[in-house]
Design a protein around this motif. Structure first.
Motif, PDB file in Angstrom:
ATOM      1  N   SER A  59      -2.677   0.557  -0.181  1.00 12.52           N
ATOM      2  CA  SER A  59      -2.700   1.725   0.715  1.00 12.52           C
ATOM      3  C   SER A  59      -3.239   2.959   0.006  1.00 12.52           C
ATOM      4  O   SER A  59      -3.959   3.747   0.583  1.00 12.52           O
ATOM      5  CB  SER A  59      -1.292   2.043   1.226  1.00 12.52           C
ATOM      6  OG  SER A  59      -0.787   0.996   1.978  1.00 12.52           O
ATOM      7  N   PRO A  78      13.291   5.149   7.881  1.00 10.75           N
ATOM      8  CA  PRO A  78      12.963   5.232   6.466  1.00 10.75           C
ATOM      9  C   PRO A  78      13.493   6.522   5.833  1.00 10.75           C
ATOM     10  O   PRO A  78      13.763   7.498   6.517  1.00 10.75           O
ATOM     11  CB  PRO A  78      11.443   5.191   6.449  1.00 10.75           C
ATOM     12  CG  PRO A  78      11.028   5.731   7.768  1.00 10.75           C
ATOM     13  CD  PRO A  78      12.118   5.337   8.728  1.00 10.75           C
ATOM     14  N   THR A 106       6.106  -3.233   6.558  1.00 15.77           N
ATOM     15  CA  THR A 106       5.543  -1.932   6.903  1.00 15.77           C
ATOM     16  C   THR A 106       5.840  -0.922   5.802  1.00 15.77           C
ATOM     17  O   THR A 106       6.928  -0.922   5.226  1.00 15.77           O
ATOM     18  CB  THR A 106       6.169  -1.419   8.217  1.00 15.77           C
ATOM     19  OG1 THR A 106       5.903  -2.370   9.243  1.00 15.77           O
ATOM     20  CG2 THR A 106       5.597  -0.077   8.625  1.00 15.77           C
ATOM     21  N   MET A 156       5.731  11.205  10.673  1.00 17.40           N
ATOM     22  CA  MET A 156       5.779   9.964   9.945  1.00 17.40           C
ATOM     23  C   MET A 156       4.583   9.112  10.358  1.00 17.40           C
ATOM     24  O   MET A 156       4.188   9.090  11.512  1.00 17.40           O
ATOM     25  CB  MET A 156       7.079   9.222  10.241  1.00 17.40           C
ATOM     26  CG  MET A 156       7.246   7.991   9.387  1.00 17.40           C
ATOM     27  SD  MET A 156       8.791   7.142   9.626  1.00 17.40           S
ATOM     28  CE  MET A 156       8.399   6.168  11.048  1.00 17.40           C
ATOM     29  N   HIS A 157       4.040   8.426   9.381  1.00 14.91           N
ATOM     30  CA  HIS A 157       2.912   7.537   9.602  1.00 14.91           C
ATOM     31  C   HIS A 157       3.276   6.179   9.004  1.00 14.91           C
ATOM     32  O   HIS A 157       3.872   6.119   7.930  1.00 14.91           O
ATOM     33  CB  HIS A 157       1.650   8.087   8.930  1.00 14.91           C
ATOM     34  CG  HIS A 157       1.312   9.470   9.384  1.00 14.91           C
ATOM     35  ND1 HIS A 157       0.606   9.706  10.532  1.00 14.91           N
ATOM     36  CD2 HIS A 157       1.618  10.674   8.865  1.00 14.91           C
ATOM     37  CE1 HIS A 157       0.478  11.011  10.694  1.00 14.91           C
ATOM     38  NE2 HIS A 157       1.086  11.618   9.698  1.00 14.91           N
ATOM     39  N   SER A 158       2.920   5.120   9.688  1.00 11.82           N
ATOM     40  CA  SER A 158       3.242   3.778   9.223  1.00 11.82           C
ATOM     41  C   SER A 158       1.978   2.944   9.104  1.00 11.82           C
ATOM     42  O   SER A 158       1.071   3.061   9.923  1.00 11.82           O
ATOM     43  CB  SER A 158       4.193   3.087  10.207  1.00 11.82           C
ATOM     44  OG  SER A 158       5.403   3.785  10.302  1.00 11.82           O
ATOM     45  N   PRO A 180      10.390   0.570   1.397  1.00 10.28           N
ATOM     46  CA  PRO A 180      10.830  -0.308   2.483  1.00 10.28           C
ATOM     47  C   PRO A 180      12.006  -1.201   2.104  1.00 10.28           C
ATOM     48  O   PRO A 180      12.788  -1.611   2.954  1.00 10.28           O
ATOM     49  CB  PRO A 180       9.591  -1.144   2.807  1.00 10.28           C
ATOM     50  CG  PRO A 180       8.801  -1.139   1.551  1.00 10.28           C
ATOM     51  CD  PRO A 180       9.057   0.203   0.922  1.00 10.28           C
ATOM     52  N   SER A 197       1.129  -1.051   8.897  1.00  7.23           N
ATOM     53  CA  SER A 197       1.704  -2.385   9.041  1.00  7.23           C
ATOM     54  C   SER A 197       0.878  -3.407   8.284  1.00  7.23           C
ATOM     55  O   SER A 197      -0.353  -3.370   8.303  1.00  7.23           O
ATOM     56  CB  SER A 197       1.762  -2.780  10.515  1.00  7.23           C
ATOM     57  OG  SER A 197       2.666  -1.954  11.194  1.00  7.23           O
ATOM     58  N   THR A 199      15.211   0.628   2.837  1.00  3.59           N
ATOM     59  CA  THR A 199      15.466   0.668   4.279  1.00  3.59           C
ATOM     60  C   THR A 199      15.972  -0.676   4.788  1.00  3.59           C
ATOM     61  O   THR A 199      16.886  -0.737   5.595  1.00  3.59           O
ATOM     62  CB  THR A 199      14.181   1.059   5.033  1.00  3.59           C
ATOM     63  OG1 THR A 199      13.781   2.359   4.599  1.00  3.59           O
ATOM     64  CG2 THR A 199      14.390   1.081   6.530  1.00  3.59           C
ATOM     65  N   SER A 203       5.401  10.118   4.962  1.00  5.95           N
ATOM     66  CA  SER A 203       5.674  11.398   5.601  1.00  5.95           C
ATOM     67  C   SER A 203       4.774  12.435   4.951  1.00  5.95           C
ATOM     68  O   SER A 203       4.688  12.512   3.719  1.00  5.95           O
ATOM     69  CB  SER A 203       7.145  11.783   5.410  1.00  5.95           C
ATOM     70  OG  SER A 203       7.396  13.058   5.943  1.00  5.95           O
ATOM     71  N   ASP A 261       6.037   3.239   5.231  1.00  3.31           N
ATOM     72  CA  ASP A 261       6.146   4.492   5.971  1.00  3.31           C
ATOM     73  C   ASP A 261       5.847   5.667   5.059  1.00  3.31           C
ATOM     74  O   ASP A 261       6.312   5.717   3.908  1.00  3.31           O
ATOM     75  CB  ASP A 261       7.553   4.631   6.555  1.00  3.31           C
ATOM     76  CG  ASP A 261       7.865   3.534   7.557  1.00  3.31           C
ATOM     77  OD1 ASP A 261       7.057   3.359   8.493  1.00  3.31           O
ATOM     78  OD2 ASP A 261       8.893   2.863   7.395  1.00  3.31           O
TER      79      ASP A 261
END
Length: 98
Positions: A95, A46, A10, A1-3, A67, A5, A70, A14, A12
């Motif tokens: 992103s 997440p 945030t 997993m990579h987040s 998000p 911010s 979640t 995968s 997340d």
């Protein structure tokens, strides 16, 4: 997993396989945005989906967790809408597009 911010929240991600390696340039990568999620009672986010599709098609994938799902356990579907304090759609766009 990579987040990633942001000031107010945030996002997340995968990764399945190696979708971002240099040797993959020009090859397809599946990007998966989750809609409705399976029952989540007792599970922590997440929440990601699509690994089965990625495996079936035979390409790597990037799954993006919503998000809002979640953060709000009573929601069943939100489509990355965020909330009054975090514009999840704008964060996702920046992103992926830059």
């Amino acid at each position: 997993m990579h987040s990633i911010s942001f000031k107010d929240g945030t996002l997340d991600f995968s990764f399945f396989g190696k979708p971002l390696t240099a040797e993959r340039r020009g090859s397809p990568t599946l990007v998966i945005l989750s809609g409705a999620t399976k029952p989540r009672e007792g599970k922590l986010g997440p929440y990601f989906s699509g690994q089965g599709i990625s495996t079936e098609v035979g390409v790597p994938s990037i799954s993006v967790a919503d998000p809002t799902i979640t953060d709000h356990s009573n929601l069943k579907l939100s489509w990355y809408s965020g909330c009054s304090t975090f514009d999840a759609f704008r964060a996702l766009r920046s992103s992926l597009v830059g």
